[in-house]
Design an enzyme around this catalytic site. Sequence first.
Site, PDB file in Angstrom:
ATOM      1  N   CYS A  88      14.007   4.071  30.717  1.00 48.35           N
ATOM      2  CA  CYS A  88      12.750   4.350  30.041  1.00 48.35           C
ATOM      3  C   CYS A  88      11.609   3.962  30.962  1.00 48.35           C
ATOM      4  CB  CYS A  88      12.683   3.541  28.748  1.00 48.35           C
ATOM      5  SG  CYS A  88      11.145   3.749  27.837  1.00 48.35           S
ATOM      6  N   HIS A 141      15.479  10.123  22.387  1.00 45.66           N
ATOM      7  CA  HIS A 141      14.772   9.005  23.033  1.00 45.66           C
ATOM      8  C   HIS A 141      13.267   9.101  22.766  1.00 45.66           C
ATOM      9  CE1 HIS A 141      14.310   6.178  26.651  1.00 45.66           C
ATOM     10  NE2 HIS A 141      13.074   6.567  26.404  1.00 45.66           N
ATOM     11  N   GLU A 142      12.714  10.301  22.920  1.00 48.55           N
ATOM     12  CA  GLU A 142      11.255  10.450  22.745  1.00 48.55           C
ATOM     13  C   GLU A 142      10.848  10.337  21.282  1.00 48.55           C
ATOM     14  OE1 GLU A 142       9.631  10.058  25.337  1.00 48.55           O
ATOM     15  OE2 GLU A 142      11.301  10.448  26.700  1.00 48.55           O
ATOM     16  N   HIS A 147      10.676   6.791  20.259  1.00 51.77           N
ATOM     17  CA  HIS A 147       9.426   6.118  20.652  1.00 51.77           C
ATOM     18  C   HIS A 147       8.374   6.228  19.555  1.00 51.77           C
ATOM     19  CE1 HIS A 147       9.673   4.543  24.693  1.00 51.77           C
ATOM     20  NE2 HIS A 147      10.189   5.649  25.187  1.00 51.77           N
TER      21      HIS A 147
HETATM   22 ZN    ZN Z   1      11.211   5.821  26.959  1.00 54.89          ZN
END
Ligand code: ZN
Length: 214
Positions: free
Chosen positions: A126, A168-169, A172
């Site tokens: 990341c 993953h995004e 966030h």
């Molecule tokens: Zn990330």
Amino acid sequence: MGTPSARVPLVERVEQLLAPGGPLPIVAAGDPVLRRRAEPFDGQLDPALLVRFVEALRRTMHAAPGVGLAAPQVGVGLRIAVIEDPAPVPDEVRVARGRVPQPFRVLIDPSYEPVGAARAAFFEGCLSVPGWQAVVARPAVVRLLARDEHGRAVDEVFAGWPARIVQHETDHLDGTLYLDRAELRSLASNGAMAGLWAQPTPDRAAAALGFELP
Ligand code: ZN
């Protein structure tokens, strides 16, 4: 949804971020903005500013370089992310990880749900946790719901590496970092990754470091 007066600071902050014109500074783990649930996008940025902001996210992602970037990673708590992966990897890696090229996409208010029970576990990193990677087991296939930058509905199934990127995004935007989902015994410095764990799969790392794969 904030009041008009509450929105002024956000717009001003974005204008200030964009003023220099270069890649944006990336916020590192420890900043609360990475741990808050980002606000749904409901026009807080007018269309012209949204275009400029998305372009800055793209520029920042390219400069890093990375294959995805979420607005909180530049300190903006809105549910906006960009993804793009030219996937410059050897065939062996492409096959093992399903890392196929992913064209540039803007994801607004994304959410995902698993499709089927299959899970895939690979090292990931990341931009907000520089220097480290760890293995994360994730749903291998997900259905993504979102809007694009033109407000059009996105309802699409992602598999392989693109499925990992969109998870993953989107995570966030929920205040979740990949480390929250990682097998912590797999945590490896970039140096260890380059020297020891560059194989297409984390099988040898799992045996040597003592963690389970799905
Ligand atoms: Zn990330």
